[in-house]
Design a protein around this motif. Structure first.
Motif, PDB file in Angstrom:
ATOM      1  N   VAL A   1      -9.178  29.967  10.532  1.00  0.00           N
ATOM      2  CA  VAL A   1     -10.626  30.103  10.290  1.00  0.00           C
ATOM      3  C   VAL A   1     -11.035  29.385   9.004  1.00  0.00           C
ATOM      4  N   ASN A   2     -10.155  29.370   8.001  1.00  0.00           N
ATOM      5  CA  ASN A   2     -10.480  28.640   6.762  1.00  0.00           C
ATOM      6  C   ASN A   2     -10.706  27.166   7.039  1.00  0.00           C
ATOM      7  N   GLN A   3      -9.828  26.577   7.864  1.00  0.00           N
ATOM      8  CA  GLN A   3      -9.983  25.153   8.211  1.00  0.00           C
ATOM      9  C   GLN A   3     -11.272  24.937   9.003  1.00  0.00           C
ATOM     10  N   ALA A   4     -11.609  25.890   9.892  1.00  0.00           N
ATOM     11  CA  ALA A   4     -12.835  25.740  10.699  1.00  0.00           C
ATOM     12  C   ALA A   4     -14.057  25.725   9.779  1.00  0.00           C
ATOM     13  N   LYS A   5     -14.035  26.590   8.749  1.00  0.00           N
ATOM     14  CA  LYS A   5     -15.174  26.625   7.815  1.00  0.00           C
ATOM     15  C   LYS A   5     -15.233  25.331   6.992  1.00  0.00           C
ATOM     16  N   ALA A   6     -14.061  24.876   6.544  1.00  0.00           N
ATOM     17  CA  ALA A   6     -14.021  23.628   5.767  1.00  0.00           C
ATOM     18  C   ALA A   6     -14.515  22.459   6.623  1.00  0.00           C
ATOM     19  N   PHE A   7     -14.131  22.470   7.901  1.00  0.00           N
ATOM     20  CA  PHE A   7     -14.540  21.398   8.816  1.00  0.00           C
ATOM     21  C   PHE A   7     -16.053  21.409   9.006  1.00  0.00           C
ATOM     22  N   ASP A   8     -16.636  22.616   9.148  1.00  0.00           N
ATOM     23  CA  ASP A   8     -18.100  22.723   9.273  1.00  0.00           C
ATOM     24  C   ASP A   8     -18.780  22.074   8.078  1.00  0.00           C
ATOM     25  N   GLU A   9     -18.237  22.343   6.889  1.00  0.00           N
ATOM     26  CA  GLU A   9     -18.846  21.752   5.679  1.00  0.00           C
ATOM     27  C   GLU A   9     -18.744  20.229   5.696  1.00  0.00           C
ATOM     28  N   MET A  10     -17.577  19.725   6.163  1.00  0.00           N
ATOM     29  CA  MET A  10     -17.417  18.262   6.237  1.00  0.00           C
ATOM     30  C   MET A  10     -18.436  17.671   7.196  1.00  0.00           C
ATOM     31  N   LEU A  11     -18.602  18.316   8.357  1.00  0.00           N
ATOM     32  CA  LEU A  11     -19.542  17.788   9.355  1.00  0.00           C
ATOM     33  C   LEU A  11     -20.964  17.768   8.782  1.00  0.00           C
ATOM     34  N   ILE A  12     -21.318  18.844   8.067  1.00  0.00           N
ATOM     35  CA  ILE A  12     -22.663  18.884   7.457  1.00  0.00           C
ATOM     36  C   ILE A  12     -22.808  17.725   6.473  1.00  0.00           C
ATOM     37  N   SER A  13     -21.759  17.489   5.669  1.00  0.00           N
ATOM     38  CA  SER A  13     -21.874  16.430   4.656  1.00  0.00           C
ATOM     39  C   SER A  13     -22.014  15.044   5.298  1.00  0.00           C
ATOM     40  N   PHE A  14     -21.434  14.875   6.492  1.00  0.00           N
ATOM     41  CA  PHE A  14     -21.583  13.579   7.186  1.00  0.00           C
ATOM     42  C   PHE A  14     -22.856  13.551   8.049  1.00  0.00           C
ATOM     43  N   GLY A  15     -23.497  14.716   8.215  1.00  0.00           N
ATOM     44  CA  GLY A  15     -24.694  14.804   9.073  1.00  0.00           C
ATOM     45  C   GLY A  15     -24.353  14.756  10.553  1.00  0.00           C
TER      46      GLY A  15
ATOM     47  N   HIS B   1     -10.415  12.595   4.518  1.00  0.00           N
ATOM     48  CA  HIS B   1     -10.125  11.172   4.324  1.00  0.00           C
ATOM     49  C   HIS B   1     -10.231  10.416   5.657  1.00  0.00           C
ATOM     50  N   ARG B   2      -9.664  11.013   6.720  1.00  0.00           N
ATOM     51  CA  ARG B   2      -9.683  10.346   8.031  1.00  0.00           C
ATOM     52  C   ARG B   2     -11.111  10.177   8.555  1.00  0.00           C
ATOM     53  N   LEU B   3     -11.956  11.176   8.285  1.00  0.00           N
ATOM     54  CA  LEU B   3     -13.346  11.103   8.765  1.00  0.00           C
ATOM     55  C   LEU B   3     -14.144  10.015   8.055  1.00  0.00           C
ATOM     56  N   SER B   4     -13.667   9.618   6.877  1.00  0.00           N
ATOM     57  CA  SER B   4     -14.408   8.598   6.125  1.00  0.00           C
ATOM     58  C   SER B   4     -14.109   7.179   6.641  1.00  0.00           C
ATOM     59  N   HIS B   5     -13.139   7.034   7.567  1.00  0.00           N
ATOM     60  CA  HIS B   5     -12.871   5.715   8.163  1.00  0.00           C
ATOM     61  C   HIS B   5     -14.044   5.324   9.061  1.00  0.00           C
TER      62      HIS B   5
END
Ligand code: AP5
Ligand code: MG
Length: 216
Positions: free
Chosen positions: A90-104, A70-74
């Motif tokens: 490590v779970n959060q790191a993987k989830a974060f990688d996916e978020m970064l990919i989705s934002f490019g 949500h914060r990244l969408s600001h």
């Protein structure tokens, strides 16, 4: 600039973050600060998070990742960001990688503060934070101009509830079990910078700005 600051509790992440976000004009995203704000605002998520925080445990991943997404969408995150205290396993790191990919987006730097436990306990016991803006002080290492009053907004300086010695020991145990493996995760990607966090606030700041400056 897209930066992550990692390190044990009391390592100096929040202190250095205040300097870097001014320097690079990027938002400071501290999951700990967001949870404390949500609690102050009497939200349900804030109340749930506080129970984990006060015990020195991690807030569950589904809540934490959703808050970060949500914060990244600001809009301000488009110009870059500095994360402080996330990802924390490590779970959060993987989830974060996916978020970064989705934002490019790609991370520019992961900075890891190394600080031994005995230094951490001293730092946390002397820490005071502004109850209004969250600015961080230390009774000896970074005293405010007027005792117990924030230099920024005149707010009262208080001790965090999770800074009691027993809770700090628990936070350190959880850091070693769950957060330390994230260092290996980013080392494998070849994108981590190790900083000696035992140096003075000014030395840590100069070292990090020099390394980041050389990368640009
Ligand atoms: P959070 O608020 O992130 O706390 P933390 O990681 O435990 O780190 P601290 O804020 O305690 O330390 P810091 O490294 O910022 O050090 P500081 O600059 O203040 O998280 C709190 C809780 O929220 C967690 O325990 C968890 O429950 C929950 N949470 C947060 N993120 C989560 C996530 N991703 N997943 C799940 N749960 C999450 O410095 C400490 C003191 O030392 C200060 O007094 C400062 O003035 C002084 N100091 C700083 N640098 C120096 C230096 N170089 N020399 C001398 N003194 C220094
Ligand atoms: Mg902090």
């Amino acid at each position: 600039m897209r930066i992550i600051l990692m390190g044990p509790p009391g390592a100096g992440k929040g202190t250095e973050a205040e300097s870097l976000v001014k320097h690079y004009h990027i938002p400071h995203i501290s999951t700990g600060n967001i949870f404390r704000e949500l609690y102050k605002d009497k939200t349900t998520v804030g109340k749930i998070a506080k129970e984990f925080i006060d015990r020195g445990e991690l807030v569950p991943d589904d809540i934490t990742n959703e808050i970060v997404r949500h914060r990244l969408s600001h809009a301000d995150a488009k110009k870059g960001f500095l994360f402080d205290g996330y990802p924390r396993n490590v779970n959060q790191a993987k989830a974060f990688d996916e978020m970064l990919i989705s934002f490019g987006w790609k991370l520019d730097a992961v900075i890891n503060f190394s600080v031994p436990d005995e230094v951490i306990v001293k730092r946390i016991s002397g820490r005071r934070v502004c109850e209004v803006c969250g600015a961080v002080y230390h009774t000896e290492n970074k005293p405010p101009k007027v005792e117990n009053i924030c230099d920024v907004d005149g707010g009262m300086l208080i001790q965090r509830v999770d800074d009691m010695e027993k809770t700090v020991q628990r936070r350190l145990r959880i850091y070693n079990q769950q957060t330390a493996p994230v260092i290996g995760y980013y080392e494998e990607k070849g994108s981590i910078i190790h900083v000696d966090g035992t140096k003075s606030i000014q030395e840590v700041d100069q070292t990090i700005k020099k390394v980041l400056g050389e990368m640009n």
